[in-house]
Design a protein around this motif. Structure first.
Motif, PDB file in Angstrom:
ATOM      1  N   ALA A 179       0.817  -1.214   0.000  1.00 27.30           N
ATOM      2  CA  ALA A 179       0.000   0.000   0.000  1.00 27.30           C
ATOM      3  C   ALA A 179       0.851   1.264   0.000  1.00 27.30           C
ATOM      4  O   ALA A 179       0.392   2.331  -0.400  1.00 27.30           O
ATOM      5  CB  ALA A 179      -0.927  -0.009   1.211  1.00 27.30           C
ATOM      6  N   GLN A 180       2.111   1.162   0.457  1.00 21.15           N
ATOM      7  CA  GLN A 180       3.000   2.324   0.502  1.00 21.15           C
ATOM      8  C   GLN A 180       3.965   2.364  -0.684  1.00 21.15           C
ATOM      9  O   GLN A 180       4.959   3.081  -0.677  1.00 21.15           O
ATOM     10  CB  GLN A 180       3.802   2.331   1.811  1.00 21.15           C
ATOM     11  N   ALA A 181       3.679   1.557  -1.716  1.00 18.55           N
ATOM     12  CA  ALA A 181       4.588   1.477  -2.861  1.00 18.55           C
ATOM     13  C   ALA A 181       4.794   2.827  -3.527  1.00 18.55           C
ATOM     14  O   ALA A 181       5.872   3.109  -4.055  1.00 18.55           O
ATOM     15  CB  ALA A 181       4.073   0.458  -3.874  1.00 18.55           C
ATOM     16  N   ALA A 182       3.772   3.676  -3.521  1.00 21.84           N
ATOM     17  CA  ALA A 182       3.888   4.973  -4.197  1.00 21.84           C
ATOM     18  C   ALA A 182       5.010   5.809  -3.595  1.00 21.84           C
ATOM     19  O   ALA A 182       5.771   6.471  -4.326  1.00 21.84           O
ATOM     20  CB  ALA A 182       2.564   5.728  -4.136  1.00 21.84           C
ATOM     21  N   SER A 183       5.149   5.776  -2.272  1.00 23.36           N
ATOM     22  CA  SER A 183       6.224   6.557  -1.645  1.00 23.36           C
ATOM     23  C   SER A 183       7.589   5.985  -1.991  1.00 23.36           C
ATOM     24  O   SER A 183       8.572   6.721  -2.116  1.00 23.36           O
ATOM     25  CB  SER A 183       6.037   6.604  -0.127  1.00 23.36           C
ATOM     26  N   ARG A 184       7.670   4.653  -2.167  1.00 26.93           N
ATOM     27  CA  ARG A 184       8.934   4.045  -2.592  1.00 26.93           C
ATOM     28  C   ARG A 184       9.265   4.483  -4.029  1.00 26.93           C
ATOM     29  O   ARG A 184      10.413   4.769  -4.353  1.00 26.93           O
ATOM     30  CB  ARG A 184       8.834   2.524  -2.521  1.00 26.93           C
ATOM     31  N   ALA A 185       8.241   4.509  -4.862  1.00 25.02           N
ATOM     32  CA  ALA A 185       8.461   4.912  -6.247  1.00 25.02           C
ATOM     33  C   ALA A 185       9.025   6.325  -6.319  1.00 25.02           C
ATOM     34  O   ALA A 185       9.868   6.637  -7.182  1.00 25.02           O
ATOM     35  CB  ALA A 185       7.156   4.813  -7.031  1.00 25.02           C
ATOM     36  N   GLU A 186       8.579   7.196  -5.412  1.00 23.87           N
ATOM     37  CA  GLU A 186       9.076   8.579  -5.402  1.00 23.87           C
ATOM     38  C   GLU A 186      10.559   8.645  -5.055  1.00 23.87           C
ATOM     39  O   GLU A 186      11.231   9.632  -5.371  1.00 23.87           O
ATOM     40  CB  GLU A 186       8.266   9.399  -4.395  1.00 23.87           C
ATOM     41  N   SER A 187      11.087   7.595  -4.398  1.00 26.51           N
ATOM     42  CA  SER A 187      12.502   7.580  -4.013  1.00 26.51           C
ATOM     43  C   SER A 187      13.415   7.137  -5.141  1.00 26.51           C
ATOM     44  O   SER A 187      14.647   7.233  -5.004  1.00 26.51           O
ATOM     45  CB  SER A 187      12.697   6.650  -2.804  1.00 26.51           C
ATOM     46  N   PHE A 188      12.852   6.652  -6.230  1.00 21.50           N
ATOM     47  CA  PHE A 188      13.681   6.153  -7.333  1.00 21.50           C
ATOM     48  C   PHE A 188      14.718   7.174  -7.811  1.00 21.50           C
ATOM     49  O   PHE A 188      15.913   6.851  -7.893  1.00 21.50           O
ATOM     50  CB  PHE A 188      12.802   5.675  -8.497  1.00 21.50           C
ATOM     51  N   PRO A 189      14.345   8.425  -8.124  1.00 19.03           N
ATOM     52  CA  PRO A 189      15.370   9.356  -8.624  1.00 19.03           C
ATOM     53  C   PRO A 189      16.435   9.690  -7.588  1.00 19.03           C
ATOM     54  O   PRO A 189      17.581   9.972  -7.944  1.00 19.03           O
ATOM     55  CB  PRO A 189      14.559  10.597  -9.031  1.00 19.03           C
ATOM     56  N   VAL A 190      16.085   9.632  -6.303  1.00 18.04           N
ATOM     57  CA  VAL A 190      17.071   9.873  -5.246  1.00 18.04           C
ATOM     58  C   VAL A 190      18.142   8.778  -5.287  1.00 18.04           C
ATOM     59  O   VAL A 190      19.352   9.053  -5.220  1.00 18.04           O
ATOM     60  CB  VAL A 190      16.389   9.910  -3.864  1.00 18.04           C
ATOM     61  N   LEU A 191      17.711   7.528  -5.391  1.00 15.96           N
ATOM     62  CA  LEU A 191      18.647   6.412  -5.444  1.00 15.96           C
ATOM     63  C   LEU A 191      19.501   6.463  -6.705  1.00 15.96           C
ATOM     64  O   LEU A 191      20.707   6.174  -6.658  1.00 15.96           O
ATOM     65  CB  LEU A 191      17.877   5.096  -5.381  1.00 15.96           C
ATOM     66  N   ALA A 192      18.899   6.825  -7.816  1.00 17.73           N
ATOM     67  CA  ALA A 192      19.666   6.924  -9.063  1.00 17.73           C
ATOM     68  C   ALA A 192      20.763   7.973  -8.931  1.00 17.73           C
ATOM     69  O   ALA A 192      21.898   7.752  -9.374  1.00 17.73           O
ATOM     70  CB  ALA A 192      18.727   7.253 -10.220  1.00 17.73           C
ATOM     71  N   ARG A 193      20.441   9.095  -8.311  1.00 14.52           N
ATOM     72  CA  ARG A 193      21.447  10.140  -8.111  1.00 14.52           C
ATOM     73  C   ARG A 193      22.552   9.671  -7.163  1.00 14.52           C
ATOM     74  O   ARG A 193      23.746   9.892  -7.418  1.00 14.52           O
ATOM     75  CB  ARG A 193      20.789  11.410  -7.563  1.00 14.52           C
ATOM     76  N   MET A 194      22.167   8.996  -6.067  1.00 17.37           N
ATOM     77  CA  MET A 194      23.158   8.466  -5.130  1.00 17.37           C
ATOM     78  C   MET A 194      24.096   7.484  -5.826  1.00 17.37           C
ATOM     79  O   MET A 194      25.312   7.486  -5.591  1.00 17.37           O
ATOM     80  CB  MET A 194      22.463   7.775  -3.952  1.00 17.37           C
ATOM     81  N   ALA A 195      23.529   6.636  -6.674  1.00 16.27           N
ATOM     82  CA  ALA A 195      24.343   5.651  -7.378  1.00 16.27           C
ATOM     83  C   ALA A 195      25.360   6.325  -8.294  1.00 16.27           C
ATOM     84  O   ALA A 195      26.542   5.946  -8.338  1.00 16.27           O
ATOM     85  CB  ALA A 195      23.445   4.708  -8.181  1.00 16.27           C
ATOM     86  N   ARG A 196      24.922   7.340  -9.007  1.00 13.96           N
ATOM     87  CA  ARG A 196      25.826   8.037  -9.934  1.00 13.96           C
ATOM     88  C   ARG A 196      26.918   8.762  -9.154  1.00 13.96           C
ATOM     89  O   ARG A 196      28.107   8.704  -9.536  1.00 13.96           O
ATOM     90  CB  ARG A 196      25.042   9.027 -10.782  1.00 13.96           C
ATOM     91  N   GLU A 197      26.573   9.398  -8.041  1.00 19.87           N
ATOM     92  CA  GLU A 197      27.572  10.088  -7.235  1.00 19.87           C
ATOM     93  C   GLU A 197      28.569   9.101  -6.645  1.00 19.87           C
ATOM     94  O   GLU A 197      29.770   9.368  -6.585  1.00 19.87           O
ATOM     95  CB  GLU A 197      26.867  10.879  -6.127  1.00 19.87           C
ATOM     96  N   SER A 198      28.084   7.944  -6.202  1.00 17.67           N
ATOM     97  CA  SER A 198      28.966   6.936  -5.624  1.00 17.67           C
ATOM     98  C   SER A 198      29.928   6.381  -6.681  1.00 17.67           C
ATOM     99  O   SER A 198      31.110   6.160  -6.410  1.00 17.67           O
ATOM    100  CB  SER A 198      28.139   5.813  -4.999  1.00 17.67           C
ATOM    101  N   LEU A 199      29.409   6.167  -7.888  1.00 16.17           N
ATOM    102  CA  LEU A 199      30.269   5.661  -8.951  1.00 16.17           C
ATOM    103  C   LEU A 199      31.369   6.660  -9.298  1.00 16.17           C
ATOM    104  O   LEU A 199      32.532   6.294  -9.484  1.00 16.17           O
ATOM    105  CB  LEU A 199      29.435   5.349 -10.190  1.00 16.17           C
ATOM    106  N   GLU A 200      30.997   7.925  -9.341  1.00 17.69           N
ATOM    107  CA  GLU A 200      32.011   8.958  -9.636  1.00 17.69           C
ATOM    108  C   GLU A 200      33.057   9.016  -8.538  1.00 17.69           C
ATOM    109  O   GLU A 200      34.248   9.200  -8.800  1.00 17.69           O
ATOM    110  CB  GLU A 200      31.318  10.291  -9.839  1.00 17.69           C
ATOM    111  N   ALA A 201      32.621   8.820  -7.282  1.00 16.10           N
ATOM    112  CA  ALA A 201      33.568   8.812  -6.166  1.00 16.10           C
ATOM    113  C   ALA A 201      34.498   7.603  -6.221  1.00 16.10           C
ATOM    114  O   ALA A 201      35.661   7.675  -5.836  1.00 16.10           O
ATOM    115  CB  ALA A 201      32.816   8.839  -4.829  1.00 16.10           C
ATOM    116  N   SER A 202      33.986   6.465  -6.717  1.00 19.27           N
ATOM    117  CA  SER A 202      34.789   5.249  -6.770  1.00 19.27           C
ATOM    118  C   SER A 202      35.930   5.358  -7.784  1.00 19.27           C
ATOM    119  O   SER A 202      36.910   4.637  -7.707  1.00 19.27           O
ATOM    120  CB  SER A 202      33.906   4.044  -7.127  1.00 19.27           C
ATOM    121  N   ARG A 203      35.779   6.267  -8.736  1.00 19.94           N
ATOM    122  CA  ARG A 203      36.826   6.442  -9.747  1.00 19.94           C
ATOM    123  C   ARG A 203      38.029   7.169  -9.178  1.00 19.94           C
ATOM    124  O   ARG A 203      39.099   7.148  -9.776  1.00 19.94           O
ATOM    125  CB  ARG A 203      36.267   7.231 -10.947  1.00 19.94           C
TER     126      ARG A 203
END
Length: 355
Positions: free
Chosen positions: A331-355
């Motif tokens: 029932a709370q899936a909609a709030s999880r869906a809203e977090s998708f772009p946050v996670l995508a940004r975190m992933a990209r920042e983490s990858l850049e840091a790993s370089r």
């Protein structure tokens, strides 16, 4: 938007519209397939469970848990409850803490989708990674229990456990990046994202050398573990939908995302005062796992973190798609869906840091 994970996910509710099924048919199946089953049967739906709807089955003498595929159109290969049942049966036989599986049904005519029935394990689930219900003195033991479970899982021999064909050995990162890229790009309804597109382009070329294969959980967080009612001991690890044969360091780095994650997305420690809470640091937690598994540190650890953030973003992208299609189990899936772009940004920042 703040999310109360405990309130949103713990406990049961009446079976929600769209997730009801033929309860007398289930009772008849259980009478034939579940040892010592005796009705009458009452069915409730757990609040939690983003992907596969999960139900509490109550009888006068005991309770069970049912996990099923969701109704509606599904992406190919998703919601494989038969795999969940298989891996738990194999790991239970190997002495790893999982719930006992009573039966798997692959006949859609019973309740409309495949399902399996397992024990309801009584204990505690911690929806907050700071373990607020535990005393400051006890907290290190609870973190050590999680660490030990991860090491024990990765020590299971897939061949001896009968799981040598549970996934493809080798090239785990290339295959996983390809899988989640395909799932992300296939789900057109959920849309595209610039950070995800950049990750899809960059990740394959940055895979570290070397390879290992073990049974991995794929989603091992504190809220996917049932702890003993009073002791710092894990009684059962839950939610095996993402399990496969894969690289143990990918699995462990996903688990350690708790140190990086904002608590409003999944149980995380970002922003918490670890010293005041008496919670081991990320560095010490990694060192404890290395000591248990005979490793001299983890080279390329930041890549493994970035990969897991990408994978989690892809999973949340899938949740967004299910919300838009109207077949999200939670029932709370909609709030999880809203977090998708946050996670995508975190992933990209983490990858850049790993370089």
């Amino acid at each position: 938007m703040a999310v109360d994970l405990a309130a949103d996910n713990s406990g049961t509710v009446p079976v929600r519209e769209g997730y009801r099924f033929d309860e007398p048919a289930l009772a008849r199946w259980m009478a034939r397939n579940v040892e010592s089953f005796a009705g009458p049967l009452t069915v409730e739906q757990f609040k939690g469970g983003q992907s596969n709807p999960t139900y509490r089955l109550v009888t006068p003498s005991r309770s069970y848990v049912l996990r099923r595929k969701p109704p509606g159109d599904l992406l190919p290969g998703a919601h494989a409850v038969d795999r969940e049942a298989r891996v738990q049966m194999a790991l239970g036989a190997a002495g790893f803490p999982v719930a006992r599986i009573h039966g798997l049904c692959t006949d859609d005519s019973v309740i409309g989708t495949w399902f399996y029935v397992m024990d309801l394990v009584e204990g505690r689930i911690f929806w907050d990674a700071t373990f607020p219900q535990v005393s400051r003195e006890e907290r290190p033991a609870y973190f050590d229990a999680m660490n030990a479970v991860m090491a024990a899982l990765h020590a299971v021999d897939p061949e001896k456990a009968g799981l040598s064909d549970y996934g493809k050995p080798g090239n785990y990162f290339a295959r996983q990046i390809g899988r989640w890229t395909k799932q992300y790009q296939t789900d057109e309804l959920a849309g595209r994202n610039a950070d995800m597109d950049a990750l899809v382009e960059a990740l394959p070329a940055l895979i570290p050398p070397g390879d290992e294969t073990s049974v991995i959980h794929g989603d091992c967080r504190c809220d996917n573990m049932i702890f003993h009612p009073t002791e710092p001991r894990v009684l059962a690890v839950l939610d095996w939908e993402l399990s496969t044969l894969g690289h143990p360091l990918a699995d462990f780095a996903y688990h350690t995302l708790m140190y990086r994650m904002p608590p409003e997305i999944v149980p995380g420690l970002f922003g918490a005062d670890l010293a005041a809470l008496n919670i081991p640091s990320e560095r010490d937690y990694v060192a404890a796992y290395c000591a248990r598994t005979g490793r001299d540190g983890i080279a390329n650890y930041e890549f493994y973190v970035a990969f897991n953030l990408f994978r989690l973003a892809a999973i949340f992208h899938g949740i967004k798609g299910r919300v838009l299609r109207g077949n999200a189990a939670n029932a709370q899936a909609a709030s999880r869906a809203e977090s998708f772009p946050v996670l995508a940004r975190m992933a990209r920042e983490s990858l850049e840091a790993s370089r």
